[in-house]
Design a protein around this motif. Sequence first.
Motif: not given
Length: 221
Positions: A130-135, A146-150, A172-180, A189-192
Amino acid sequence: MCTRWSPSKAPMQAPPVDFSFRGISFVQDLLTEEPRPGLKPIKQTAEGRLLTQAVRLNNNTINDLTDFTEIMKKLLEHPEDIYWIDLSFNDLPTIDPILTTYYNLHNLNLHGNSIHELSEVDKLAVLPHLRSLTLHGNPIEEEKGYRSCRIRFPRAELYRRQDYAEGEIGPSHTGSYIISTLPNLKSFDFSTITKLDRSTAAVWRRMNIRPKKVRKRLSNY
């Protein structure tokens, strides 16, 4: 003599079978519904099964994937080779475990559904390709991680970062839980996903996810 069709021989640019915008509520309806015509026709076997590795079911009203495996076996010549499933803009409340049985899945679109629990993402950890996921557009978008946490980097982390002074709030970072949880992802979410995203996600996980305690069984003497 007929040879077995496989991902190594099939062109990755083969068009997906497209059932989007068909008002489908039940997966079983795929057997009676005509897929949308594309610019390029999909090749078929003599039995009428489609030679494609991609399935589009977006923009319908599907709320469960009952019989999904059986339906794919009837529609596709080799459903085990599916690499892209688009289920965006439906009414799915969870990530159905049936999706985790598609070992070759590379791209999974689930944005615009009704998924409430961020922990649902854990199910996808068994998919090695799995390389690409959108939620985005799911209720989980509002959950922490999920997103926009600091986060505020501790001193130990700053020794490995020259960008910030001690205690400075990071970007700000995106998807900390998902990425880890899904370290093999390249796009979310269509972002590299960048190196900084992965590094920040690792820090976030250490600061927010407590390891499970292992209870030792006491022996009676």
